[in-house]
Design an enzyme around this catalytic site. Sequence first.
Site, mmCIF file in Angstrom:
data_model
loop_
_atom_site.group_PDB
_atom_site.id
_atom_site.type_symbol
_atom_site.label_atom_id
_atom_site.label_comp_id
_atom_site.label_asym_id
_atom_site.label_seq_id
_atom_site.Cartn_x
_atom_site.Cartn_y
_atom_site.Cartn_z
ATOM 1 N N CYS A 69 19.544 -26.494 8.665
ATOM 2 C CA CYS A 69 19.201 -25.141 8.254
ATOM 3 C C CYS A 69 18.719 -25.085 6.806
ATOM 4 O O CYS A 69 17.794 -24.351 6.477
ATOM 5 C CB CYS A 69 20.362 -24.189 8.481
ATOM 6 S SG CYS A 69 21.869 -24.649 7.637
ATOM 7 N N HIS A 118 25.718 -21.688 6.908
ATOM 8 C CA HIS A 118 24.319 -21.556 7.301
ATOM 9 C C HIS A 118 23.511 -21.125 6.073
ATOM 10 O O HIS A 118 24.066 -20.615 5.103
ATOM 11 C CB HIS A 118 24.215 -20.511 8.423
ATOM 12 C CG HIS A 118 22.867 -20.485 9.076
ATOM 13 N ND1 HIS A 118 22.300 -21.610 9.610
ATOM 14 C CD2 HIS A 118 22.005 -19.463 9.299
ATOM 15 C CE1 HIS A 118 21.127 -21.296 10.127
ATOM 16 N NE2 HIS A 118 20.916 -19.985 9.949
ATOM 17 N N ASP A 156 15.140 -15.882 9.586
ATOM 18 C CA ASP A 156 15.887 -17.141 9.734
ATOM 19 C C ASP A 156 15.000 -18.173 10.400
ATOM 20 O O ASP A 156 14.809 -18.157 11.613
ATOM 21 C CB ASP A 156 17.149 -16.909 10.569
ATOM 22 C CG ASP A 156 18.029 -18.151 10.574
ATOM 23 O OD1 ASP A 156 17.615 -19.179 10.009
ATOM 24 O OD2 ASP A 156 19.139 -18.078 11.143
#
Lengths: 656, 305
Positions: free
Chosen positions: A412, A456, A472
């Site tokens: 991520c 994250h 995202d």
Amino acid sequence: MTVLPTILSSRPLGTRDIHWLTAVFLLAAGPHLLRMPLWISALVAGIAGARLLQVRLRGGLPKKWLLALVAVAAAGGILLQYRTLFGRDAGVSLLVVMLALKLLETGTRRDGMLLGFLGCFLLVTNFLHSQTIPTALYMLICAWLLVATLIGMQYTGPWPGWRHPVKRAGILIAQALPLMAVLFLLFPRVQGPLWGLPQDAYAGLSGLSDNMSPGSLNNLILSDSVAFRAEFNDGRTPDPKDLYWRGPVLWDYDGRTWTAPRLVQNIEELPADGNIDYTVTLEPHNKRWLFALEFPGRKPPRSMATRDMQLLSFTPVRSRMRYEMTSSIGAAYGADDDQSVLSRSLRLPAGSNPRTAAFAEELRSRHGDDRSLVAAVLDMFRNENFVYTLSPPLLGEQPVDEFLFGTRRGFCEHYASAFTVLMRAAGIPARVVTGYLGGEINPVGGYILVRQADAHAWVEIWLEKTGWVRVDPTAAVSPARVERGIASALPRSDPLPMFVRGDFALLQRMRLTWDSVTYTWNQWVLGYTPERQRRFLSHLGFSEATWQTMSVMLLIFAGIAVLFGAALALRDLRQTRPDAAKAAYDRFCRKLARRGLPRGAAEGPQVFAGRAAQQRPDLAAAINDITTLYVSLRYAGKMHPESLQMLERRSRTFKA
Amino acid sequence: MSSQLNAVAEQINSIILGKSQQIRLAIACLLARGHLLIEDVPGVGKTTLAHAIATSLGLRFQRIQFTSDLLPADILGVSVYNRDSGGFEFHPGPVFTNVVLADEVNRATPRAQSALLEAMEENQVTIEGETRHLPMPFFVIATQNPSYQIGTFPLPESQLDRFLMRIELGYPDAQAERALLNGDNRRDMLLRLQPQLDPDGLARLQLEVQQVHASPALLDYLQALVNTTRRSPAFSHGLSPRASLALLQGARAWAYMDNRKHLLPEDVQAVLPAVVTHRLSPAGEPAGGSHGSLVAQLLQEVAIP
């Protein structure tokens, strides 16, 4: 050998007592021994072994000067090891070593008692490291055995077997439980621990930090420790795709590492019109961030909100913290942010990642509209061969270039970083946001459990008239990460903490139940803060209980307890109260005792009278008269009031 | 104490020399309607004592020598077919008497022992389905060799409990032994003994012993003693209620012999070793052993309330 267990003041300790003391000491110090540097643990174990060996070989105890020497050397070693003698780790090490040495000079029962009580103190220090239920249970067992050891040292007669002291200690501890409960509930609480934990106590806490570089989140992902738990009011849990728990916002990029600015402008008021209410119980992480769903609508007590929607506690979170929160999911904010904020969100280090910059310009030329540009980039992540993995290849000097056009394998943080750089290069203000995504719903406890493994990183971009919105890029690469959690998004070969993958249903169920028990323990035992105490007392009808009222209540309770105990003791006393004849006779005996003629506790009146008359022939007549009167009153059942009066008079006027 | 009891004690003292304390205990045991166990090595006068007690009290006396081949019928009696009357006729065994001297009771098998012990407990015997009462008073004096001697069957705890007292005679001191050596043959002396009481007189005395007053303070003391044996880890188990009763009865007889109508703590102390030693055992050892020091400790440590 005696018939009754009696207490003698300084009897030497028996072999059995030494065995018990050593065993209990090792049990109490056990968790510490596992944590301490090897040489200290080995030293302590060696000392305990030496004591056992000495008992076995019936040797003498070591000389005092030798013990002093070892003590000084050990203290020096600890000083070298920790650079201090204070603080949690050094202090506990010193305590353990000194107690072990005390074991080597424990010869009498008095020493044994002292060691036992010091052992209680040692036991408590375990809570500096851990306050979980298993620790508490282990400490309880240790305390139980410790009390049993202390009791065991009191026997002078034959040893009645280990069950006897253990049972007695169990009864004692059980009797102490109500007292403990009352003190727990009523003792005035202070904010935070009563005495601050030493600074180094927080060194091992893991959590998000104020910077992010490729690979920095991976360590967190491997930790299954709990970040926080959140309980939604009315049991309304939002969609997994909305569970973005906002943490540090990283503005500044040096070509490799993203950092949070030291100072961000505070905002006084948050829009309090959240559409979801919940309570967060945050584990201590030694940082100031308080996590909330995007975007928070309320400030927890003793904290502030910043312009970039971070919630910051005034002080680092060093004890479990509980706050009520409301959030408005799906909102945007900051449409009126000024130029200084926006320009800071566009800054890129000169000359870094040139291919990315070129690519961004090309995109810009193809897409005039910001939204379509974003969509194009996300499409690229989605459709080209980007891979979401926990073990990406290492990146060199120009990490975003290498990632976007080379490796295309990342986690991520790689996607967030690359996406933000692209956006900034294309002229769209963008920032990296770190935090947690998702969490595990615990159906047993009805709350959502967020672990460090759920850490994250995502991006927010600023669009004109809208403000800051969340994007995202990871979701484009691996929708499963967002929808179903980290475990389903990663290939099975990637290492993950055991509990994060829920492979076995039964195990999963047990784990969730246990976590729910832990949650309750945290809420009600560890999290019994002044607020909770106040609320509890107002349930009892004491609204606005201050520490003064609580102290008064405690005193009243103590007074009642003392009165109750005194009443019990008085009742016993009355039951065994010697009757009047006995009192008069005792007075007579005391007079003789003062003249060096004490009556033995088990000496019958006639035997005593004979002995006394023999030694004091001058008093023989008086002694015999009094004894006859006493015997007829007390043993012959002839309770004539006249004889009683006569006995009382005779013993009063008796002169030895 | 009645003059008769004095005369009994004196007469026995003239035969068993230097053992007046044990003789007093033996008489007290009889007055308390209990059975007596005398334990000692052979030859210290156990049998002579038993014989002298029986004769002095004017009681019928039978002696059973216990051996390893003794059968219950040898004790209780047996029915024999009588050809003249054409029916069975019961021939009572030696147990049908006032005083049974069971000599060396631990030489017999448990089966024979239990025949006697049942009689002791019930004051009756059941032979071939018919219950026969034993004469009153019925009193068993058993002698036993220390159980470490060869060829003995130690009495189990439950049966030891049926003896109110156990006494040891011990060797006489030098003076008493010299008198014994100079004196007449004991066997002849026994034959010359005159009864000082009769069964009715003894029964009356036993009734009077029952009347001796035990005050609450005295019972407190007795219970304190008994409770200590139950609580103390020094003993493997405490005294039974039967033992408490025995202690009270024995102490009453002792007080009665001291011419008192009430009990003093001293009475309890005097009979306690004889009453409880065979019922207690130090933790980890079987009952019946010799552990007087522990009992002495008990007396020393339990305060008189």
